[in-house]
Scaffold this motif. Sequence first.
Motif, PDB file in Angstrom:
ATOM      1  N   GLN A 174       0.827  -1.217   0.000  1.00  0.00           N
ATOM      2  CA  GLN A 174       0.000   0.000   0.000  1.00  0.00           C
ATOM      3  C   GLN A 174       0.858   1.263   0.000  1.00  0.00           C
ATOM      4  O   GLN A 174       0.587   2.205  -0.755  1.00  0.00           O
ATOM      5  CB  GLN A 174      -0.928   0.020   1.211  1.00  0.00           C
ATOM      6  CG  GLN A 174      -2.063  -0.965   1.135  1.00  0.00           C
ATOM      7  CD  GLN A 174      -2.819  -1.079   2.451  1.00  0.00           C
ATOM      8  OE1 GLN A 174      -2.459  -0.470   3.465  1.00  0.00           O
ATOM      9  NE2 GLN A 174      -3.882  -1.879   2.443  1.00  0.00           N
ATOM     10  N   GLU A 204       2.453   1.637  -3.479  1.00  0.00           N
ATOM     11  CA  GLU A 204       1.504   2.131  -4.481  1.00  0.00           C
ATOM     12  C   GLU A 204       1.222   3.621  -4.292  1.00  0.00           C
ATOM     13  O   GLU A 204       1.162   4.377  -5.262  1.00  0.00           O
ATOM     14  CB  GLU A 204       0.204   1.326  -4.426  1.00  0.00           C
ATOM     15  CG  GLU A 204       0.360  -0.088  -4.960  1.00  0.00           C
ATOM     16  CD  GLU A 204      -0.828  -0.991  -4.663  1.00  0.00           C
ATOM     17  OE1 GLU A 204      -1.848  -0.502  -4.119  1.00  0.00           O
ATOM     18  OE2 GLU A 204      -0.735  -2.191  -4.976  1.00  0.00           O
ATOM     19  N   LYS A 205       1.058   4.033  -3.046  1.00  0.00           N
ATOM     20  CA  LYS A 205       0.789   5.438  -2.754  1.00  0.00           C
ATOM     21  C   LYS A 205       1.969   6.312  -3.173  1.00  0.00           C
ATOM     22  O   LYS A 205       1.793   7.378  -3.777  1.00  0.00           O
ATOM     23  CB  LYS A 205       0.501   5.603  -1.260  1.00  0.00           C
ATOM     24  CG  LYS A 205       0.069   6.987  -0.859  1.00  0.00           C
ATOM     25  CD  LYS A 205      -0.275   7.046   0.615  1.00  0.00           C
ATOM     26  CE  LYS A 205      -0.670   8.445   1.025  1.00  0.00           C
ATOM     27  NZ  LYS A 205      -0.977   8.541   2.456  1.00  0.00           N
ATOM     28  N   LYS A 206       3.184   5.870  -2.852  1.00  0.00           N
ATOM     29  CA  LYS A 206       4.382   6.644  -3.194  1.00  0.00           C
ATOM     30  C   LYS A 206       4.598   6.674  -4.712  1.00  0.00           C
ATOM     31  O   LYS A 206       5.039   7.694  -5.246  1.00  0.00           O
ATOM     32  CB  LYS A 206       5.608   6.042  -2.483  1.00  0.00           C
ATOM     33  CG  LYS A 206       6.875   6.839  -2.648  1.00  0.00           C
ATOM     34  CD  LYS A 206       6.784   8.186  -1.969  1.00  0.00           C
ATOM     35  CE  LYS A 206       8.095   8.940  -2.074  1.00  0.00           C
ATOM     36  NZ  LYS A 206       7.983  10.308  -1.586  1.00  0.00           N
ATOM     37  N   GLN A 207       4.281   5.566  -5.398  1.00  0.00           N
ATOM     38  CA  GLN A 207       4.442   5.526  -6.857  1.00  0.00           C
ATOM     39  C   GLN A 207       3.566   6.571  -7.541  1.00  0.00           C
ATOM     40  O   GLN A 207       3.963   7.152  -8.549  1.00  0.00           O
ATOM     41  CB  GLN A 207       4.114   4.133  -7.400  1.00  0.00           C
ATOM     42  CG  GLN A 207       5.217   3.136  -7.174  1.00  0.00           C
ATOM     43  CD  GLN A 207       4.859   1.726  -7.628  1.00  0.00           C
ATOM     44  OE1 GLN A 207       3.709   1.316  -7.566  1.00  0.00           O
ATOM     45  NE2 GLN A 207       5.857   0.982  -8.080  1.00  0.00           N
ATOM     46  N   ARG A 208       2.366   6.810  -6.996  1.00  0.00           N
ATOM     47  CA  ARG A 208       1.465   7.803  -7.598  1.00  0.00           C
ATOM     48  C   ARG A 208       2.008   9.223  -7.458  1.00  0.00           C
ATOM     49  O   ARG A 208       1.739  10.076  -8.302  1.00  0.00           O
ATOM     50  CB  ARG A 208       0.077   7.715  -6.948  1.00  0.00           C
ATOM     51  CG  ARG A 208      -0.708   6.481  -7.341  1.00  0.00           C
ATOM     52  CD  ARG A 208      -2.168   6.591  -6.913  1.00  0.00           C
ATOM     53  NE  ARG A 208      -2.354   6.587  -5.469  1.00  0.00           N
ATOM     54  CZ  ARG A 208      -2.521   5.493  -4.717  1.00  0.00           C
ATOM     55  NH1 ARG A 208      -2.520   4.303  -5.290  1.00  0.00           N
ATOM     56  NH2 ARG A 208      -2.688   5.595  -3.418  1.00  0.00           N
ATOM     57  N   THR A 209       2.770   9.485  -6.403  1.00  0.00           N
ATOM     58  CA  THR A 209       3.258  10.853  -6.167  1.00  0.00           C
ATOM     59  C   THR A 209       4.705  11.064  -6.628  1.00  0.00           C
ATOM     60  O   THR A 209       5.151  12.203  -6.706  1.00  0.00           O
ATOM     61  CB  THR A 209       3.166  11.209  -4.667  1.00  0.00           C
ATOM     62  OG1 THR A 209       3.973  10.301  -3.922  1.00  0.00           O
ATOM     63  CG2 THR A 209       1.729  11.154  -4.184  1.00  0.00           C
ATOM     64  N   GLU A 210       5.413   9.986  -6.927  1.00  0.00           N
ATOM     65  CA  GLU A 210       6.826  10.101  -7.326  1.00  0.00           C
ATOM     66  C   GLU A 210       6.929  10.666  -8.746  1.00  0.00           C
ATOM     67  O   GLU A 210       6.338  10.127  -9.677  1.00  0.00           O
ATOM     68  CB  GLU A 210       7.508   8.734  -7.233  1.00  0.00           C
ATOM     69  CG  GLU A 210       9.002   8.765  -7.531  1.00  0.00           C
ATOM     70  CD  GLU A 210       9.759   9.770  -6.684  1.00  0.00           C
ATOM     71  OE1 GLU A 210      10.415  10.642  -7.278  1.00  0.00           O
ATOM     72  OE2 GLU A 210       9.694   9.683  -5.460  1.00  0.00           O
ATOM     73  N   LYS A 211       7.712  11.739  -8.886  1.00  0.00           N
ATOM     74  CA  LYS A 211       7.830  12.420 -10.173  1.00  0.00           C
ATOM     75  C   LYS A 211       8.997  11.919 -11.034  1.00  0.00           C
ATOM     76  O   LYS A 211       9.061  12.212 -12.216  1.00  0.00           O
ATOM     77  CB  LYS A 211       7.955  13.924  -9.937  1.00  0.00           C
ATOM     78  CG  LYS A 211       6.680  14.537  -9.399  1.00  0.00           C
ATOM     79  CD  LYS A 211       6.881  15.981  -8.997  1.00  0.00           C
ATOM     80  CE  LYS A 211       5.646  16.669  -8.509  1.00  0.00           C
ATOM     81  NZ  LYS A 211       4.809  15.982  -7.576  1.00  0.00           N
ATOM     82  N   SER A 248      11.150  10.022 -13.510  1.00  0.00           N
ATOM     83  CA  SER A 248      10.737   9.202 -14.660  1.00  0.00           C
ATOM     84  C   SER A 248      11.763   8.122 -15.017  1.00  0.00           C
ATOM     85  O   SER A 248      11.395   7.092 -15.576  1.00  0.00           O
ATOM     86  CB  SER A 248      10.467  10.091 -15.874  1.00  0.00           C
ATOM     87  OG  SER A 248      11.641  10.829 -16.186  1.00  0.00           O
ATOM     88  N   ARG A 291      13.934   6.007 -10.104  1.00  0.00           N
ATOM     89  CA  ARG A 291      12.601   5.910  -9.495  1.00  0.00           C
ATOM     90  C   ARG A 291      12.564   4.751  -8.497  1.00  0.00           C
ATOM     91  O   ARG A 291      12.084   4.897  -7.366  1.00  0.00           O
ATOM     92  CB  ARG A 291      11.557   5.713 -10.588  1.00  0.00           C
ATOM     93  CG  ARG A 291      10.143   5.641 -10.088  1.00  0.00           C
ATOM     94  CD  ARG A 291       9.184   5.403 -11.266  1.00  0.00           C
ATOM     95  NE  ARG A 291       7.823   5.306 -10.813  1.00  0.00           N
ATOM     96  CZ  ARG A 291       7.008   6.335 -10.614  1.00  0.00           C
ATOM     97  NH1 ARG A 291       7.435   7.561 -10.841  1.00  0.00           N
ATOM     98  NH2 ARG A 291       5.780   6.146 -10.194  1.00  0.00           N
TER      99      ARG A 291
END
Length: 158
Positions: free
Chosen positions: A117, A120-127, A129, A134
């Motif tokens: 969890q 997944e949360k960090k992946q959505r906010t990680e900029k 590329s 990453r």
Amino acid sequence: MNSEKEKKYNYDKKTALHKAANWCAYQERSQQEVRDKLYEWQMKTAEVEEIISSLIAENFLNEERFAFAYVSGKFKIKKWGKIKIKQGLKLKRVPEQMIKKALNSIADDDYLETIQQLLEKKQRTEKESHPIKRQFKLLTYLHSKGFEKDLVMGILKK
């Protein structure tokens, strides 16, 4: 001029015991936290140990109960991993046996699910590329939360 007021405590043993009991009733405390508080109140060493013994006898102070409450709170609320929780308990001078026992109360499935969890949360906010950078940032984030690198790497590879 002294801008910071120095607190002067002059509690007798009975008053200190009563205040410490109320303080322990409010929230689980480790023996070391209570000891530090009593010294902050400028109690003598013999009195401190007597008060702690009384608090244990009256079940206001229970190191095992504290360890389980600490583990539960830090894992469920703060989403900390076992490494960070263990460090926190060591700072509170909880015995190693109790630390192990309390950490074993975390279900493996819940632990892995929490890692997933957070990932997944960090992946959505990680900029970032670049895939390797990453992945390194995600690994660093979860490691800073106290999760074991091998578990995090296993989940990242999936």
